[in-house]
Each structure stands twice: as structure tokens, then as C-alpha cells.
Design a protein around this motif. Structure first.
Motif: not given
Length: 281
Positions: A14-24, A33-47, A70-72
Motif C-alpha cells: 500500500g506504500k508508493t515508492v518513486f525512484i529516479t534513474g530507476g530503470g537500471s 527490494h521495495f517491490a519484494a516487500l510489496g510496494a507500489n513503484l514508479a520508476i522514472c528515467g529518460r528511456t 508505473l514506468p514513466v
């Protein structure tokens, strides 16, 4: 290998984690690690393509709680585009509870050969990008009483050869982290930093090192090995968890003790890797 037996697998449900540069690289390792512990994830990058590949992997890791990913695509230097990314995140997977400011740029270059544009680019990606993400996330973090994690580097702690641009950027990030801890603590927002040591099997290591360099430096690290992305991921979930509820304004060195030996071996190695233009003229 992700080791999670020490933490509940629904810790961030139920928690949301936003990670810049999260694609690699390290940032994707943190996302795992956040995903394995159940987080919702927004990963942000240029590609977008790279983000989509990473998102597919992360969805498998948080499927046990029906987590969302969410890949954005957005460039952290572009405030408007990044603001839109945070807006989508709140609308589609919830207000941000944890911001991981990890987007970074790096290359080896002697200071006398470093162009103003090269210096500016690293400052903008690392420092300005970290500020942009923090400033935009503030309203959501205030609602969730969330936390910020900045990914720093040892270049901020002491000088490294051919890294004047990176040292300046990361030192600024460390200071920004502490200022936000001071100012935003009143809103329940914690702000901390992680300084990785040399991390094996990452793009940064491939760019900034070579096999001979690695053989020499690995043995000098007090713990006798290079780090893994999982080492950083485990530190990140700890700092974002209730276990660290009274920790803010702290820089956590996750480096196997490599900062204890300084940068002399690094400096010797990179001087051989990158010839100075000024010495050729």
C-alpha cells in the motif's frame, strides 16, 4: 540475490515508492527490494523502453500483494516533465511515501580538460535533478509523512582524480539532504542519504574502472569484496522502514569500509586510463 527473510514481505504494502534513474543499475536494485516487500513503484528515467523492461521484472516481484508498477519517462532536469510524472504517479498508484533520488551522470575527465557544459551536465542531473524531485514530491510526502533517500557517492567525502564535477554535485546532494532533514522534519518528512562503495556489475563500474584496476582495489577494501546492488537495496528499505523512524539527516556509508582507505589507488588507476590533453600539447 535478494535476501528478504529478515523483513515481512508485505512491509511496504500500500506504500508508493518513486525512484529516479530507476530503470537500471543501483536504482533498479533498490526498486527490486521495495517491490519484494510489496510496494507500489514508479520508476522514472529518460528511456521508456528501458523502463518498460524493468517494470516487467518488478511486477513479478510485487505480484504477491497485487502491487502496481508505473514506468514513466521524464528527464529530472525538466521540472515540468518531472512534475507530470509525479502527477501521474499520485493519480494512478497513490501519493508518494518514499522518494529515492538516484538519477546521476558520470564520466572520467581531468579538471583542466573538463568543459563548462560537461561540468554543468553532471551538476544538473545529480544536484538539480535531486532538488527538482524533492521539491515536486514535497506535497505528497507531507500528506504521507514520508521519506527521501538520496543516492550519493564517496566523491563527496574526499577528492577523487578526474571527478571534480561529480564531487561537487554529490557534495551538494549531501548538504541538500541535511537541509531538508532540518526544514521538513516538522512535516514528518525524513531525509537521509546512502553512499555506495564500488558496486560490481553496474554501468558505473564498467565506465570508471578496468580489470587491472579492480584486481588491485578489491583487495584493499577492508571487507575484501566489491558491493552488490542488493547491499544498497537492503540499506534503502531499512532507512525507509519503521525501523529507522527516528533517523533523519544521516549519511549511511554502504561501502565495505572502502572510504577508510581514501582514494589513492583510484587516483593512480584513472590517471593511467585517461590521458590528459594538456600533457599532449
Amino acid at each position: 540475490m535478494i535476501i528478504q527473510q529478515h523483513l515481512p514481505k508485505e512491509l511496504f504494502r500500500g506504500k508508493t515508492v518513486f525512484i529516479t534513474g530507476g530503470g537500471s543499475g543501483i536504482n533498479l536494485g533498490v526498486a527490486r527490494h521495495f517491490a519484494a516487500l510489496g510496494a507500489n513503484l514508479a520508476i522514472c528515467g529518460r528511456t521508456q523502453e528501458r523502463l518498460d523492461r524493468a517494470a516487467a521484472e518488478l511486477r513479478e516481484l510485487n505480484a504477491h500483494v497485487g502491487g502496481k508498477v508505473l514506468p514513466v519517462a521524464a528527464d529530472v532536469r525538466n521540472y515540468v516533465a518531472l512534475e507530470e510524472a509525479f502527477g501521474r504517479t499520485e493519480a494512478e498508484i497513490g501519493s508518494v511515501d518514499v522518494l529515492v533520488a538516484g538519477a546521476a551522470g558520470n564520466f572520467l575527465c581531468p579538471a583542466e580538460d573538463l568543459s563548462p557544459n560537461g561540468f554543468k551536465t553532471v551538476i544538473e542531473i545529480d544536484l538539480l535533478g535531486s532538488f527538482n524531485a524533492s521539491r515536486i514530491a514535497f506535497a505528497q510526502l507531507r500528506k504521507t509523512r514520508g521519506s527521501i533517500l538520496f543516492i550519493s557517492a564517496a566523491q563527496a567525502l574526499f577528492p577523487h582524480g578526474l571527478q571534480a564535477h561529480v564531487g561537487a554535485a554529490k557534495a551538494g546532494i549531501d548538504n541538500l539532504m541535511r537541509n531538508l532533514a532540518l526544514e521538513w522534519g516538522r512535516y514528518g518528512i525524513r531525509s537521509n542519504g546512502i553512499t555506495p562503495g564500488p558496486i560490481a556489475d553496474t554501468e558505473g563500474m564498467r565506465r570508471l574502472s578496468n580489470p587491472e584496476h579492480e584486481t588491485r582495489t578489491k583487495g584493499s577494501i577492508p571487507l575484501g569484496r566489491y558491493g552488490h546492488v542488493d547491499d544498497i537495496g537492503q540499506a534503502a528499505v531499512f532507512l525507509a522502514s519503521p525501523l529507522a523512524a527516528y533517523i533523519t539527516g544521516t549519511l549511511l556509508l554502504v561501502d565495505g569500509g572502502s572510504s577508510l582507505i581514501g582514494s589513492a589507488l583510484w587516483n593512480e588507476a584513472v590517471e593511467q586510463m585517461v590521458p590528459r590533453k594538456s600533457a599532449q600539447g
